[in-house]
Design a protein around this motif. Structure first.
Motif, short mmCIF file in Angstrom:
data_model
loop_
_atom_site.label_atom_id
_atom_site.label_comp_id
_atom_site.label_asym_id
_atom_site.label_seq_id
_atom_site.Cartn_x
_atom_site.Cartn_y
_atom_site.Cartn_z
N SER A 431 0.82 -1.30 0.24
CA SER A 431 0.46 -0.03 0.30
C SER A 431 1.10 0.93 -0.05
CB SER A 431 -0.57 0.28 1.06
OG SER A 431 -2.20 -1.12 0.35
N ILE A 432 1.98 1.31 0.35
CA ILE A 432 3.11 2.19 0.98
C ILE A 432 3.81 2.49 -0.42
CG2 ILE A 432 5.23 3.06 1.81
CD1 ILE A 432 4.00 1.62 4.57
N ILE A 438 1.61 5.91 -6.93
CA ILE A 438 0.23 7.03 -7.32
C ILE A 438 0.18 8.74 -7.14
CG2 ILE A 438 -2.41 7.84 -6.98
CD1 ILE A 438 -3.00 4.97 -5.58
N ARG A 439 0.80 8.79 -5.32
CA ARG A 439 1.57 10.42 -6.03
C ARG A 439 2.39 10.75 -6.65
NH1 ARG A 439 4.21 12.78 -0.68
NH2 ARG A 439 4.35 14.58 -1.65
N TRP A 440 3.34 9.86 -7.50
CA TRP A 440 4.35 10.23 -8.41
C TRP A 440 3.67 10.43 -9.71
CZ3 TRP A 440 5.11 7.75 -13.18
CH2 TRP A 440 6.15 7.24 -14.32
N TYR A 441 2.79 9.20 -10.14
CA TYR A 441 1.63 9.62 -11.07
C TYR A 441 1.06 10.75 -10.64
CZ TYR A 441 -1.60 8.09 -14.61
OH TYR A 441 -2.63 8.84 -16.19
N LEU A 442 0.55 11.70 -10.13
CA LEU A 442 -0.01 12.15 -10.14
C LEU A 442 0.64 13.47 -10.20
CD1 LEU A 442 -3.27 11.81 -7.74
CD2 LEU A 442 -3.25 11.17 -9.85
N LEU A 443 1.67 13.47 -9.39
CA LEU A 443 2.76 14.91 -9.90
C LEU A 443 2.80 15.19 -11.30
CD1 LEU A 443 3.88 17.20 -8.59
CD2 LEU A 443 5.78 15.28 -7.26
#
Length: 465
Positions: A431-432, A438-443
């Motif tokens: 999960s981490i 996901i954070r990297w992808y959204l950024l």
């Protein structure tokens, strides 16, 4: 833009792969038996399942040569089975270990391991093996004279047998009848024997089976033990004994029935006829069978001669009965511990008590015929009988079964903790990792949007100029 649409599937694939890798890694960290600190290092060239096969089969092949080593190998196979978390292998290892302990004469450990095997096969819902193990559990309890435990285990077996077939139901009724008979609950025993008889009569056509013969024989015994207040008990007992012979006229059944008929005639004080039947039982005895049966015939004959005031004949048959069980042991043992390993049968105890009575009633005869050596042996046996009676075997086996239940619950608890703990840890890590992806992808998408917007703004500005 096409490459952007592929990013979620790549993330999903990477996440699942990482989760699987972490789960396998932590399985190896947590695997093993928490209660066993003597696990041997497995050979590097064998996987765990192959190691289990080696230890299990070695134990099976070794029991005649070295029973203790066979037990050690069987226990080792259990440790490996638990490490594999394979319920079927755990059941097999427990079953084999219980069987080996029973051959050794350690009934408490046999009971414990049979119980562990039963719990494993219950989880698998393998009712065929559960029924067999419940039969073994009852037999061990009966051998240990823990009749209440035998009744409980064979009652469970009856319910399991109902899931299988009628023949097993009849066999379960028969065994329950035996347990109730030994516990002197004769009416309940009679009910179960009658149920077994009814099923076997339908199952066997024509009615000529050993199983049905055994049922008629036991019903005859119940008439002798429980219905003596009725005038017809003798006829009823003898009718059932004769029906047993109609079902099975082999030498073993003839020997059993003759002994039981002798018991009836002895109760009627018809001692000559009783002796005739006991002698027939001895002569018809099949020596390939359990010699405890022969001991009962010899003891009954000695008892009848005692009642006939014939001490010489009585002493001869009682001595034969004792030597049959203690031959080769009583003359050379140096301590009592070896004696305690030999089960004290009811007929041996009866033979010893009768010899005591003979010594009291005919002291001069005993001295003249030089039976003093035999009586010295009897005194040693009496000491061991007293020691055995001081141990509450019934409570011991019940306590052992409770301890086994607690051990199995603990074993299952820690197995679940290991599995769910490793799975939870893997999910947290995954999960981490997924969150960071996901954070990297959204950024990246946000930066790409800002870049695209800036480029569109610059292109618009250039067109206006």
């Amino acid at each position: 833009m096409k490459s952007d649409r592929l990013i979620p599937s790549k993330i999903l694939t990477l996440t699942l792969g990482l989760s699987l890798l972490l789960t396998l890694s932590f399985d190896n960290v947590f695997a093993g038996d928490p209660d066993d600190g003597n696990n041997q290092t497995p050979p590097a060239e064998l996987n765990l399942e192959d190691q289990w096969n080696v230890h299990y089969n070695y134990a099976r092949s070794l029991y005649l040569e070295n029973i203790d080593k066979a037990i050690e190998e069987a226990v080792h196979s259990k440790v490996i089975a638990i490490e594999l978390r394979d319920v079927e292998l755990i059941g097999k290892s427990h079953w084999l270990t219980g069987w080996l302990y029973r051959r050794k004469g350690d009934l408490v450990n046999a009971f414990n391991y049979y119980l562990g095997a039963r719990k494993a096969y219950l989880r698998l819902e393998d009712w065929d093996k559960v029924e067999q193990l419940e039969e073994n559990l009852g037999s061990v309890a009966l051998d240990n004279r823990s009749y209440k435990t035998a009744i409980k285990r064979w009652s469970d077996r009856l319910e399991t047998a109902k899931k299988l077939d009628e023949r097993r139901v009849a066999s379960a009724h028969f065994d329950l009848g035996l347990a109730y008979k030994h516990d002197q609950q004769y009416l309940k025993a009679f009910g179960h024997f009658v149920n077994a008889r009814s099923i076997y009569k339908v199952y066997y056509q024509p009615n000529n089976s050993t199983e049905l013969a055994r049922v008629f024989n036991e019903i005859g015994i119940i008439y002798k033990e429980a219905f003596r207040e009725r005038d017809s008990w003798v006829d009823s007992a003898l009718i059932n004994y004769n029906r047993a012979l109609e079902m099975d006229n082999g030498s073993t059944m003839q020997s059993i029935v003759a002994n039981n008929k002798g018991n009836v005639f002895r109760l009627l004080n018809n001692y000559p006829k009783a002796v005739d039947q006991y002698m027939k039982a001895i002569n018809m005895f099949d020596h390939t069978r359990n010699e405890r049966m022969l001991m009962s015939h010899l003891t009954n004959t000695g008892h009848t001669y005692y009642l006939m005031d014939q001490p010489d004949s009585s002493m001869i048959y009682l001595t034969k009965a004792i030597n049959l069980e203690y031959g080769g042991v009583i003359n050379n043992h140096s301590d009592l511990s070896r004696m305690l390993e030999i089960d004290m049968s009811d007929f041996l105890i009866q033979a010893v008590q009768l010899m005591d009575s003979l010594q009291t009633k005919y002291p001069r005869y005993i001295s003249e015929v030089n039976y003093l050596a035999v009586l010295e042996t009897v005194s040693k046996i009496k000491m061991n009988i007293a020691l055995l009676e001081s141990r509450d075997n019934a409570d011991l086996i019940e306590l052992a079964s409770e301890e086994m239940e607690a051990e199995m619950r603990k074993e299952l608890f820690w197995t679940n903790i290991k599995f769910w703990g490793s799975l939870l840890f893997a999910l947290i890590v995954a999960s981490i990792f997924t969150y960071r992806l996901i954070r990297w992808y959204l950024l990246k998408r946000a930066v790409q949007r800002e870049y695209d917007q800036s480029r569109r703004d610059a292109e618009g500005l250039m067109r206006n100029l």
